[in-house]
Design an enzyme around this catalytic site. Structure first.
Site, PDB file in Angstrom:
ATOM      1  N   ASP A  45       0.841  -1.198   0.000  1.00 52.43           N
ATOM      2  CA  ASP A  45       0.000   0.000   0.000  1.00 52.43           C
ATOM      3  C   ASP A  45       0.878   1.251   0.000  1.00 52.43           C
ATOM      4  O   ASP A  45       1.691   1.427   0.900  1.00 52.43           O
ATOM      5  CB  ASP A  45      -0.891  -0.040   1.256  1.00 52.43           C
ATOM      6  CG  ASP A  45      -2.043   0.942   1.195  1.00 52.43           C
ATOM      7  OD1 ASP A  45      -2.026   1.835   0.335  1.00 52.43           O
ATOM      8  OD2 ASP A  45      -2.958   0.818   2.026  1.00 52.43           O
ATOM      9  N   HIS A  50     -10.116  -0.874  -7.154  1.00 51.47           N
ATOM     10  CA  HIS A  50      -9.797   0.319  -6.357  1.00 51.47           C
ATOM     11  C   HIS A  50      -8.830   1.243  -7.094  1.00 51.47           C
ATOM     12  O   HIS A  50      -9.023   2.463  -7.096  1.00 51.47           O
ATOM     13  CB  HIS A  50      -9.213  -0.137  -5.005  1.00 51.47           C
ATOM     14  CG  HIS A  50      -8.877   0.968  -4.065  1.00 51.47           C
ATOM     15  ND1 HIS A  50      -9.850   1.758  -3.473  1.00 51.47           N
ATOM     16  CD2 HIS A  50      -7.686   1.421  -3.602  1.00 51.47           C
ATOM     17  CE1 HIS A  50      -9.253   2.641  -2.682  1.00 51.47           C
ATOM     18  NE2 HIS A  50      -7.937   2.466  -2.743  1.00 51.47           N
TER      19      HIS A  50
HETATM   20  C1  HEM Z   1      -4.202   2.844  -4.119  1.00 52.66           C
HETATM   21  C2  HEM Z   1      -5.607   0.163  -0.341  1.00 52.66           C
HETATM   22  C3  HEM Z   1      -8.689   3.658   1.013  1.00 52.66           C
HETATM   23  C4  HEM Z   1      -7.026   6.443  -2.560  1.00 52.66           C
HETATM   24  C5  HEM Z   1      -4.327   1.809  -3.219  1.00 52.66           C
HETATM   25  C6  HEM Z   1      -3.631   0.545  -3.307  1.00 52.66           C
HETATM   26  C7  HEM Z   1      -4.016  -0.190  -2.232  1.00 52.66           C
HETATM   27  C8  HEM Z   1      -4.972   0.590  -1.479  1.00 52.66           C
HETATM   28  C9  HEM Z   1      -3.553  -1.581  -1.864  1.00 52.66           C
HETATM   29  C10 HEM Z   1      -2.654   0.118  -4.409  1.00 52.66           C
HETATM   30  C11 HEM Z   1      -1.243   0.483  -4.137  1.00 52.66           C
HETATM   31  C12 HEM Z   1      -0.965   1.961  -4.118  1.00 52.66           C
HETATM   32  O1  HEM Z   1      -0.870   2.599  -5.170  1.00 52.66           O
HETATM   33  O2  HEM Z   1      -0.850   2.487  -3.010  1.00 52.66           O
HETATM   34  C13 HEM Z   1      -6.564   0.886   0.347  1.00 52.66           C
HETATM   35  C14 HEM Z   1      -7.245   0.417   1.542  1.00 52.66           C
HETATM   36  C15 HEM Z   1      -8.104   1.393   1.921  1.00 52.66           C
HETATM   37  C16 HEM Z   1      -7.975   2.483   0.966  1.00 52.66           C
HETATM   38  C17 HEM Z   1      -7.013  -0.926   2.198  1.00 52.66           C
HETATM   39  C18 HEM Z   1      -9.057   1.441   3.080  1.00 52.66           C
HETATM   40  C19 HEM Z   1      -8.943   0.693   4.154  1.00 52.66           C
HETATM   41  C20 HEM Z   1      -8.522   4.711   0.151  1.00 52.66           C
HETATM   42  C21 HEM Z   1      -9.229   5.959   0.231  1.00 52.66           C
HETATM   43  C22 HEM Z   1      -8.757   6.749  -0.780  1.00 52.66           C
HETATM   44  C23 HEM Z   1      -7.748   5.986  -1.491  1.00 52.66           C
HETATM   45  C24 HEM Z   1     -10.306   6.310   1.256  1.00 52.66           C
HETATM   46  C25 HEM Z   1      -9.124   8.169  -1.157  1.00 52.66           C
HETATM   47  C26 HEM Z   1     -10.304   8.720  -0.991  1.00 52.66           C
HETATM   48  C27 HEM Z   1      -6.115   5.710  -3.271  1.00 52.66           C
HETATM   49  C28 HEM Z   1      -5.382   6.231  -4.423  1.00 52.66           C
HETATM   50  C29 HEM Z   1      -4.575   5.184  -4.875  1.00 52.66           C
HETATM   51  C30 HEM Z   1      -4.825   4.056  -3.993  1.00 52.66           C
HETATM   52  C31 HEM Z   1      -5.463   7.647  -4.984  1.00 52.66           C
HETATM   53  C32 HEM Z   1      -3.621   5.225  -6.067  1.00 52.66           C
HETATM   54  C33 HEM Z   1      -4.372   4.888  -7.340  1.00 52.66           C
HETATM   55  C34 HEM Z   1      -3.467   4.952  -8.551  1.00 52.66           C
HETATM   56  O3  HEM Z   1      -3.294   6.050  -9.067  1.00 52.66           O
HETATM   57  O4  HEM Z   1      -2.947   3.924  -8.942  1.00 52.66           O
HETATM   58  N1  HEM Z   1      -5.146   1.807  -2.095  1.00 52.66           N
HETATM   59  N2  HEM Z   1      -7.038   2.126   0.035  1.00 52.66           N
HETATM   60  N3  HEM Z   1      -7.643   4.755  -0.903  1.00 52.66           N
HETATM   61  N4  HEM Z   1      -5.761   4.413  -3.041  1.00 52.66           N
HETATM   62 FE1  HEM Z   1      -6.436   3.257  -1.550  1.00 52.66          FE
END
Ligand code: HEM
Length: 400
Positions: free
Chosen positions: A214, A309
């Site tokens: 993450d 996601h």
């Molecule tokens: C990407 C997990 C909540 C925004 C990711 C990734 C994971 C992840 C595993 C892929 C790896 C990375 O690029 O970091 C989670 C989990 C969440 C959560 C487990 C809640 C428990 C959120 C929330 C937001 C968010 C609430 C914003 C409102 C993003 C964004 C990316 C991302 C902007 C990058 C997308 C890209 O451009 O590739 N998240 N996330 N995430 N997450 Fe989350």
């Protein structure tokens, strides 16, 4: 044998370039010897144009604390408190002993300690500074999937403490709480953690409690537009005090881990759009390969599913909206029904929350496959002033 390994900028840059915030550690593991010996001696400077604890790699232990100003504390009381807090934070971040110490961290080095201060909307009303409220410090709109607990939300003042040593972090918490005296009362506290430096062979992006890597696609300090995305700049007049600062959105997001753990691995990977083992996007390559949202599998399906996601959250799906995610995991035991009370202390940093967290969450709220496995249980937004120079305190440009 102890050396001061790594300043904030060296550690921050190394960690982030190596694999993003939220678990990548910038200590000098590459210089040979036992990397663990460097944990205590790493210091992150308290002073600078931005506050510490935003761009630096997220530490192994974190405490998030919100305070409410006591009635009658006013602007003078708030200014004196920020002066006391800044002095104590500066002292402890340098590994020195603060006034009236309680000896909790007596034999430890600074251990990458950072302390970051922010102001909630209520702060301005109670200090008579309503005319200085930044335009973007408006209440976060409700989302359909919210299950917010007001007792764990909002707050006049916010303190984020991070350290690679749990005793150093707790020590800091106690010292700041004592310094709050009668001026501010604790509203809520959340305790989090990340992987400890030295736990993995090389610094790499951390994992969350769902087991995913993450933080990969975070904006990087080496990106041309990094500062524009993360830090406030160019404000004049009533908002000029916030230049060099940022907005922190804090969401305590519970993970429904029992349902998640029942999902087969290939389905879990489709929910995010990345492989669990190494974080590589399902469109191919390695963790750092750019995601190809248009890639089609041989059977005609999208390689990154429509509700994945990383598709729904990507800047490309949200008119360029972006934020720096710098989170801690939390685990507060078990509920009566046996389900773990665990998840993510999600902290998003951006120059404009409406073109960052809010825009992206509006989209995720409707379309994210991950939303079946998480629950947003608390919410807060803070305006985080820029850093201060030696002799100044955080927030001085607003409060003096
Ligand atoms: C990407 C997990 C909540 C925004 C990711 C990734 C994971 C992840 C595993 C892929 C790896 C990375 O690029 O970091 C989670 C989990 C969440 C959560 C487990 C809640 C428990 C959120 C929330 C937001 C968010 C609430 C914003 C409102 C993003 C964004 C990316 C991302 C902007 C990058 C997308 C890209 O451009 O590739 N998240 N996330 N995430 N997450 Fe989350």
């Amino acid at each position: 044998r102890r050396r001061l390994l790594g300043t904030a900028s060296a550690a921050g840059a190394a960690g982030l370039v190596a694999g993003g915030a939220g678990g990548a550690y910038g200590y000098a593991a590459t210089t040979g010897g036992d990397p663990l010996t460097s944990v205590g001696s790493t210091a992150v400077p308290f002073h600078g144009s931005h506050q510490a604890g935003i761009v630096d790699p997220a530490q192994a232990t974190g405490h998030l604390i919100a305070f409410d100003l006591a009635p009658g504390a006013g602007r003078k009381g708030a200014a004196a408190l920020l002066r006391r807090w800044s002095a104590a934070a500066e002292t402890m971040a340098a590994g020195r002993t603060p006034n009236g110490d309680n000896q909790i961290a007596l034999d430890a080095g600074p251990s990458s300690l950072t302390v970051t201060f922010g102001f909630g909307l209520g702060f301005f009303a109670k200090t008579g500074l309503q005319n200085r409220v930044p335009e973007n410090l408006a209440p976060i709109p409700p989302f359909s999937s919210d299950a917010l607990d007001p007792r764990l939300s909002d707050g006049d003042l916010w303190v984020q403490i991070g350290s690679d040593d749990a005793l150093v972090a707790f020590h800091t918490l106690r010292v700041l709480q004592k310094e709050a005296g009668d001026t501010a009362r604790l509203r809520w506290q959340m305790n989090g953690f990340n992987r400890a430096p030295g736990a993995t062979e090389r610094p790499r992006t951390g994992r969350n409690l769902m087991g995913q890597i993450d933080g990969t696609n975070n904006p990087k300090p080496t990106d041309k537009d990094f500062a524009a995305k993360v830090f406030v700049s160019g404000k004049s007049g009533a908002e000029s005090w916030l230049n060099g600062g940022s907005y922190a959105v804090v969401r305590r997001i519970r993970m429904l881990l029992d349902s998640w753990d029942h999902l087969p691995l290939d389905r879990q990977e489709m929910v995010i759009g990345r492989r669990k083992s190494d974080g590589a996007p399902l469109s191919g390559g390695t963790e750092t390969t750019p995601v190809d949202l248009n890639k089609i599998n041989k059977d005609g399906s999208l390689a990154i599913a429509g509700d994945a996601h990383i598709r729904v959250a990507a800047p490309a799906s949200n008119g360029g909206a972006a934020m720096l995610r710098r989170a801690f995991s939390y685990h507060d035991g078990y509920d009566q029904d046996g389900t773990p009370n665990a998840g993510l202390l999600f902290i998003a940093w951006q120059a404009d929350p409406f073109n960052g967290f809010i825009k992206v969450q509006q989209k995720l709220d409707r379309a994210d496959g991950l939303s079946r496995f998480i629950r947003h249980e608390s919410s807060a937004l803070f305006a985080v002033p820029g850093g201060c120079a030696p002799g100044e305190y955080v927030g001085q440009r607003l409060l003096e």
